[in-house]
Design a protein around this motif. Structure first.
Motif, PDB file in Angstrom:
ATOM      1  N   LYS A   8      29.944 -27.224   1.568  1.00 40.64           N
ATOM      2  CA  LYS A   8      31.161 -28.022   1.480  1.00 40.64           C
ATOM      3  C   LYS A   8      30.857 -29.504   1.746  1.00 40.64           C
ATOM      4  O   LYS A   8      31.373 -30.392   1.072  1.00 40.64           O
ATOM      5  N   LEU A   9      29.999 -29.785   2.759  1.00 41.02           N
ATOM      6  CA  LEU A   9      29.627 -31.159   3.084  1.00 41.02           C
ATOM      7  C   LEU A   9      28.954 -31.833   1.886  1.00 41.02           C
ATOM      8  O   LEU A   9      29.292 -32.957   1.512  1.00 41.02           O
ATOM      9  N   PHE A  10      27.975 -31.142   1.287  1.00 38.97           N
ATOM     10  CA  PHE A  10      27.300 -31.715   0.123  1.00 38.97           C
ATOM     11  C   PHE A  10      28.256 -31.847  -1.053  1.00 38.97           C
ATOM     12  O   PHE A  10      28.145 -32.790  -1.847  1.00 38.97           O
ATOM     13  N   GLY A  11      29.179 -30.962  -1.143  1.00 34.86           N
ATOM     14  CA  GLY A  11      30.168 -31.059  -2.224  1.00 34.86           C
ATOM     15  C   GLY A  11      31.057 -32.283  -2.050  1.00 34.86           C
ATOM     16  O   GLY A  11      31.395 -32.971  -3.024  1.00 34.86           O
ATOM     17  N   ASP A  12      31.437 -32.583  -0.807  1.00 37.79           N
ATOM     18  CA  ASP A  12      32.273 -33.753  -0.530  1.00 37.79           C
ATOM     19  C   ASP A  12      31.511 -35.063  -0.749  1.00 37.79           C
ATOM     20  O   ASP A  12      32.085 -36.070  -1.161  1.00 37.79           O
ATOM     21  N   LEU A  13      30.213 -35.055  -0.460  1.00 35.45           N
ATOM     22  CA  LEU A  13      29.413 -36.270  -0.571  1.00 35.45           C
ATOM     23  C   LEU A  13      28.804 -36.463  -1.958  1.00 35.45           C
ATOM     24  O   LEU A  13      28.128 -37.458  -2.188  1.00 35.45           O
ATOM     25  N   GLU A  14      29.035 -35.541  -2.868  1.00 40.17           N
ATOM     26  CA  GLU A  14      28.440 -35.630  -4.200  1.00 40.17           C
ATOM     27  C   GLU A  14      28.916 -36.905  -4.898  1.00 40.17           C
ATOM     28  O   GLU A  14      30.089 -37.268  -4.845  1.00 40.17           O
ATOM     29  N   GLY A  15      27.971 -37.602  -5.478  1.00 35.22           N
ATOM     30  CA  GLY A  15      28.284 -38.836  -6.171  1.00 35.22           C
ATOM     31  C   GLY A  15      28.110 -40.069  -5.303  1.00 35.22           C
ATOM     32  O   GLY A  15      28.104 -41.192  -5.793  1.00 35.22           O
ATOM     33  N   SER A  16      27.972 -39.904  -3.996  1.00 36.59           N
ATOM     34  CA  SER A  16      27.812 -41.064  -3.122  1.00 36.59           C
ATOM     35  C   SER A  16      26.356 -41.253  -2.691  1.00 36.59           C
ATOM     36  O   SER A  16      26.055 -42.162  -1.933  1.00 36.59           O
ATOM     37  N   PHE A  17      25.456 -40.395  -3.140  1.00 31.75           N
ATOM     38  CA  PHE A  17      24.046 -40.530  -2.821  1.00 31.75           C
ATOM     39  C   PHE A  17      23.414 -41.629  -3.656  1.00 31.75           C
ATOM     40  O   PHE A  17      23.779 -41.853  -4.811  1.00 31.75           O
ATOM     41  N   ASP A  18      22.399 -42.315  -3.083  1.00 35.70           N
ATOM     42  CA  ASP A  18      21.656 -43.352  -3.784  1.00 35.70           C
ATOM     43  C   ASP A  18      20.553 -42.663  -4.583  1.00 35.70           C
ATOM     44  O   ASP A  18      19.555 -42.231  -4.028  1.00 35.70           O
ATOM     45  N   VAL A  19      20.720 -42.577  -5.846  1.00 35.58           N
ATOM     46  CA  VAL A  19      19.766 -41.862  -6.692  1.00 35.58           C
ATOM     47  C   VAL A  19      19.092 -42.796  -7.691  1.00 35.58           C
ATOM     48  O   VAL A  19      18.448 -42.345  -8.621  1.00 35.58           O
ATOM     49  N   HIS A  20      19.181 -44.075  -7.473  1.00 35.09           N
ATOM     50  CA  HIS A  20      18.571 -45.032  -8.394  1.00 35.09           C
ATOM     51  C   HIS A  20      17.076 -45.113  -8.148  1.00 35.09           C
ATOM     52  O   HIS A  20      16.602 -44.958  -7.029  1.00 35.09           O
ATOM     53  N   GLU A  21      16.353 -45.395  -9.170  1.00 38.10           N
ATOM     54  CA  GLU A  21      14.902 -45.566  -9.089  1.00 38.10           C
ATOM     55  C   GLU A  21      14.594 -46.918  -8.472  1.00 38.10           C
ATOM     56  O   GLU A  21      15.312 -47.888  -8.682  1.00 38.10           O
ATOM     57  N   THR A  22      13.527 -46.990  -7.659  1.00 41.18           N
ATOM     58  CA  THR A  22      13.121 -48.275  -7.114  1.00 41.18           C
ATOM     59  C   THR A  22      12.454 -49.083  -8.224  1.00 41.18           C
ATOM     60  O   THR A  22      11.818 -48.522  -9.118  1.00 41.18           O
ATOM     61  N   PRO A  23      12.584 -50.407  -8.167  1.00 42.06           N
ATOM     62  CA  PRO A  23      11.988 -51.228  -9.226  1.00 42.06           C
ATOM     63  C   PRO A  23      10.459 -51.111  -9.215  1.00 42.06           C
ATOM     64  O   PRO A  23       9.856 -50.819  -8.184  1.00 42.06           O
ATOM     65  N   THR A  24       9.864 -51.350 -10.320  1.00 43.97           N
ATOM     66  CA  THR A  24       8.407 -51.225 -10.416  1.00 43.97           C
ATOM     67  C   THR A  24       7.758 -52.309  -9.548  1.00 43.97           C
ATOM     68  O   THR A  24       8.233 -53.437  -9.470  1.00 43.97           O
ATOM     69  N   GLY A  25       6.696 -51.942  -8.903  1.00 46.37           N
ATOM     70  CA  GLY A  25       5.973 -52.873  -8.046  1.00 46.37           C
ATOM     71  C   GLY A  25       6.575 -53.037  -6.655  1.00 46.37           C
ATOM     72  O   GLY A  25       6.114 -53.854  -5.877  1.00 46.37           O
ATOM     73  N   HIS A  26       7.611 -52.261  -6.336  1.00 42.97           N
ATOM     74  CA  HIS A  26       8.275 -52.373  -5.031  1.00 42.97           C
ATOM     75  C   HIS A  26       7.310 -52.051  -3.885  1.00 42.97           C
ATOM     76  O   HIS A  26       7.236 -52.783  -2.895  1.00 42.97           O
ATOM     77  N   GLN A  27       6.550 -50.983  -4.047  1.00 45.52           N
ATOM     78  CA  GLN A  27       5.637 -50.572  -2.987  1.00 45.52           C
ATOM     79  C   GLN A  27       4.563 -51.631  -2.764  1.00 45.52           C
ATOM     80  O   GLN A  27       4.221 -51.949  -1.637  1.00 45.52           O
ATOM     81  N   LYS A  28       4.034 -52.221  -3.834  1.00 50.81           N
ATOM     82  CA  LYS A  28       3.001 -53.247  -3.714  1.00 50.81           C
ATOM     83  C   LYS A  28       3.556 -54.478  -2.992  1.00 50.81           C
ATOM     84  O   LYS A  28       2.913 -55.030  -2.092  1.00 50.81           O
ATOM     85  N   ARG A  29       4.776 -54.911  -3.353  1.00 54.78           N
ATOM     86  CA  ARG A  29       5.382 -56.071  -2.691  1.00 54.78           C
ATOM     87  C   ARG A  29       5.627 -55.781  -1.204  1.00 54.78           C
ATOM     88  O   ARG A  29       5.403 -56.644  -0.347  1.00 54.78           O
TER      89      ARG A  29
END
Length: 181
Positions: A8-29
């Motif tokens: 139920k908790l995951f059902g209520d929070l669905e759609g509010s998770f950050d699922v975007h990809e990090t930009p390329t080179g983020h780890q290096k920076r």
């Protein structure tokens, strides 16, 4: 039952998770910035360590030089002879008793007298500490012993005089109160 609550908790929070990809080179920076922060602290560490060692050595030298000086220890009357131990015990007991009598008196009209007596007692106590050092330096000189005994007697006399004066003030006050009635 727990599984239903979690679903139920995951059902209520669905759609509010950050699922975007990090930009390329983020780890290096991120790693480059992290390395930049570490470099200045390495420079500080280079001069800090020798400085702290030098400061520690200076403190040890200062402590060592002061401990090598011969500072005479204090000696009481009790260290002179068994008779003087009894004398000191008598004086300290008497002074303690008189101080207790004095501290029990809390009348406002005698408070200044009590405060002055306590200041005088502090002065006499400081003089006695100096005499204790003098006794250690002089090697049980009779003049210093007599001065120590005299100091004890002065303290006792001071306390007795103050207690007597306070008793006179109380008697005078009671007498005045009887006359006015």
């Amino acid at each position: 039952m727990k599984k239903d609550a979690i679903d139920k908790l995951f059902g209520d929070l669905e759609g509010s998770f950050d699922v975007h990809e990090t930009p390329t080179g983020h780890q290096k920076r991120f790693l480059d910035r992290l390395n930049e922060v570490e470099k200045p602290s390495e420079k500080k560490r280079g001069w800090w360590k020798p400085l702290s060692i030098a400061a520690s050595i200076a403190v040890l030298i200062a402590i060592g030089s002061t401990s090598l000086k011969t500072i005479p220890s204090e000696k009481d009357l009790a260290s002179v002879s068994p008779e003087m131990m009894q004398t000191q015990s008598f004086f300290t007991t008497t002074i303690t008793e008189e101080l207790q009598k004095l501290k029990k008196i809390t009348a406002p009209e005698t408070q200044q007298l009590v405060n002055d007596a306590l200041k005088q007692m502090d002065i006499l106590e400081k003089e006695y500490k100096i005499l204790k050092t003098d006794l250690a330096v002089s090697g049980n000189d009779k003049r210093v012993i007599y001065a120590m005994i005299s100091n004890f007697q002065n303290r006792i006399n001071l306390l007795q005089q103050v207690v007597e004066k306070i008793e006179e003030i109380k008697t005078l006050k009671a007498y005045r109160n009887e006359i006015t009635l």
